[in-house]
Design an enzyme around this catalytic site. Structure first.
Site, PDB file in Angstrom:
ATOM      1  N   GLU A 198       7.153  -0.053   1.946  1.00 50.44           N
ATOM      2  CA  GLU A 198       7.050  -1.358   0.732  1.00 50.44           C
ATOM      3  C   GLU A 198       6.149  -0.326  -0.865  1.00 50.44           C
ATOM      4  O   GLU A 198       6.380   1.021  -0.634  1.00 50.44           O
ATOM      5  CB  GLU A 198       5.828  -1.996   0.606  1.00 50.44           C
ATOM      6  N   ASN A 203      -1.766  -7.200  -4.163  1.00 53.06           N
ATOM      7  CA  ASN A 203      -0.463  -7.156  -3.063  1.00 53.06           C
ATOM      8  C   ASN A 203       0.936  -6.124  -4.452  1.00 53.06           C
ATOM      9  O   ASN A 203       0.855  -5.414  -3.448  1.00 53.06           O
ATOM     10  CB  ASN A 203       0.402  -8.184  -2.867  1.00 53.06           C
ATOM     11  N   ASN A 240       3.264 -12.546  -4.908  1.00 52.39           N
ATOM     12  CA  ASN A 240       4.318 -11.581  -4.214  1.00 52.39           C
ATOM     13  C   ASN A 240       4.750 -11.165  -5.371  1.00 52.39           C
ATOM     14  O   ASN A 240       4.353  -9.976  -6.951  1.00 52.39           O
ATOM     15  CB  ASN A 240       5.312 -11.947  -3.350  1.00 52.39           C
ATOM     16  N   ASP A 281      10.683 -10.746  -1.721  1.00 54.99           N
ATOM     17  CA  ASP A 281       9.807 -10.252  -2.067  1.00 54.99           C
ATOM     18  C   ASP A 281       9.138  -9.307  -3.732  1.00 54.99           C
ATOM     19  O   ASP A 281       9.059 -10.306  -4.294  1.00 54.99           O
ATOM     20  CB  ASP A 281       9.592  -9.018  -0.587  1.00 54.99           C
TER      21      ASP A 281
END
Length: 310
Positions: A36, A123, A182, A231
């Site tokens: 990520e 996040n 997100n 995402d």
């Protein structure tokens, strides 16, 4: 030498016809559990990204191709970005906070509570030219011990989008009607912000106008995901929105039309443009870090409006 796979650009609209690049995609690293948050550092020509369940930040060196651990015990870091002073800003899911890594390596906590209540699990994060830091705070990092530390939401399950002024410490909610906010990204002029809501059905991206006071208005649905869930997000210098999805990277025209995809063999979590010309697309996808040179350039953002006080 990096492993390569054929580049698969899927043209869905003629406006995507010349959005392509290398014939192969490089797999720069594999073996992560959940990749990520890629962020590129132009001054050092390196990329940092998160390997969330392994609780570490990784680093790829553009000049040598070497990959190593940037930071062990990263607080289950997820999203990362760079501020206008070249410092790393990180969303630490496990520690339920947003931090800044100073030039000497010291870590400064920027936000961990709102009105006395602990954040859920920050996040993804972006920085505006005025120095303000915008981040999403869903609850993924407190659902279990897999990519954070299992715990309870102190907001009664609510998941907010926040704006932080690090010069004053002022933290405020700018959006409170998301299911699981997100990825987020500003337009090149920073007058609009795009935010993905992963757990809506279907998963979608909303677009807001940013007021002079730093508030948000609007919030209409910009695009819906046709494969899995959205995402991370990034924009190019033509205003196209590039979004991570389960089958690869989806590309949307500024009017919201899905014009094409870059298909990949792993579910994509996030992406960023880097390199000296901002035309090196870096992609974090499940176990791997991918990269390819493309015929588009990442958005160029305004210079700092003012220096952030420290």
């Amino acid at each position: 030498m990096a492993e390569t796979i054929p580049a698969q650009f899927q043209v869905l609209d003629e406006r995507f016809r010349y959005c392509d690049g290398d014939y192969v995609v490089e797999r720069l690293h594999t073996g992560s559990r959940k990749s990520e948050g890629p962020v590129y550092f132009p001054a050092g020509r390196y990329l940092v990204w998160s390997d969330i369940p392994n609780d570490r930040l990784m680093r790829w060196d553009e000049t040598t191709g070497a990959v190593g651990v940037f930071r062990h015990c990263s607080g289950y870091a997820n999203g990362n970005t760079i501020d206008r002073q070249g410092r790393l800003i990180t969303c630490e899911q496990g520690n339920r906070r947003v931090t800044r890594t100073e030039h000497d390596g010291a870590i400064t906590v920027l936000a961990d509570r709102f009105h006395g209540k602990r954040l859920n699990s920050p996040n993804d994060v972006v920085v505006r030219a005025d120095g303000t830091i915008w981040f999403t705070d869903p609850s993924y990092g407190i659902h279990s011990d897999y990519e954070g530390n299992k715990g309870d939401s102190e907001f009664g399950g609510a998941c907010y989008v926040f704006r932080l002024d690090p010069a004053t410490g002022d933290l405020r909610v700018v959006a409170d009607d998301f299911c699981r906010p997100n990825g987020l990204a500003f337009s090149a002029d920073e007058q609009r912000i795009y935010i993905a809501d992963t757990r809506q059905e279907p998963s979608h991206i909303r677009v807001f106008d940013v007021t002079a006071e730093g508030a948000l208005t609007g919030g209409k649905i910009f695009a819906e995901c046709d494969f899995g869930r959205f995402d991370g997000l990034r924009l190019d210098d033509a205003g196209r929105v590039w979004a991570a999805a389960w089958d690869g990277v989806h590309c949307f025209d500024p009017d919201g039309t899905l014009i094409g995809k870059l298909l990949l063999p792993e579910s994509v979590a996030n992406l960023t443009f880097g390199g000296p010309k901002r035309n090196h697309l870096f992609i974090t996808a499940a176990t791997s870090l991918y990269a390819l040179r493309v015929t588009v350039n990442g958005a160029r953002y305004p210079e700092p409006i003012q220096q952030v006080q420290r």
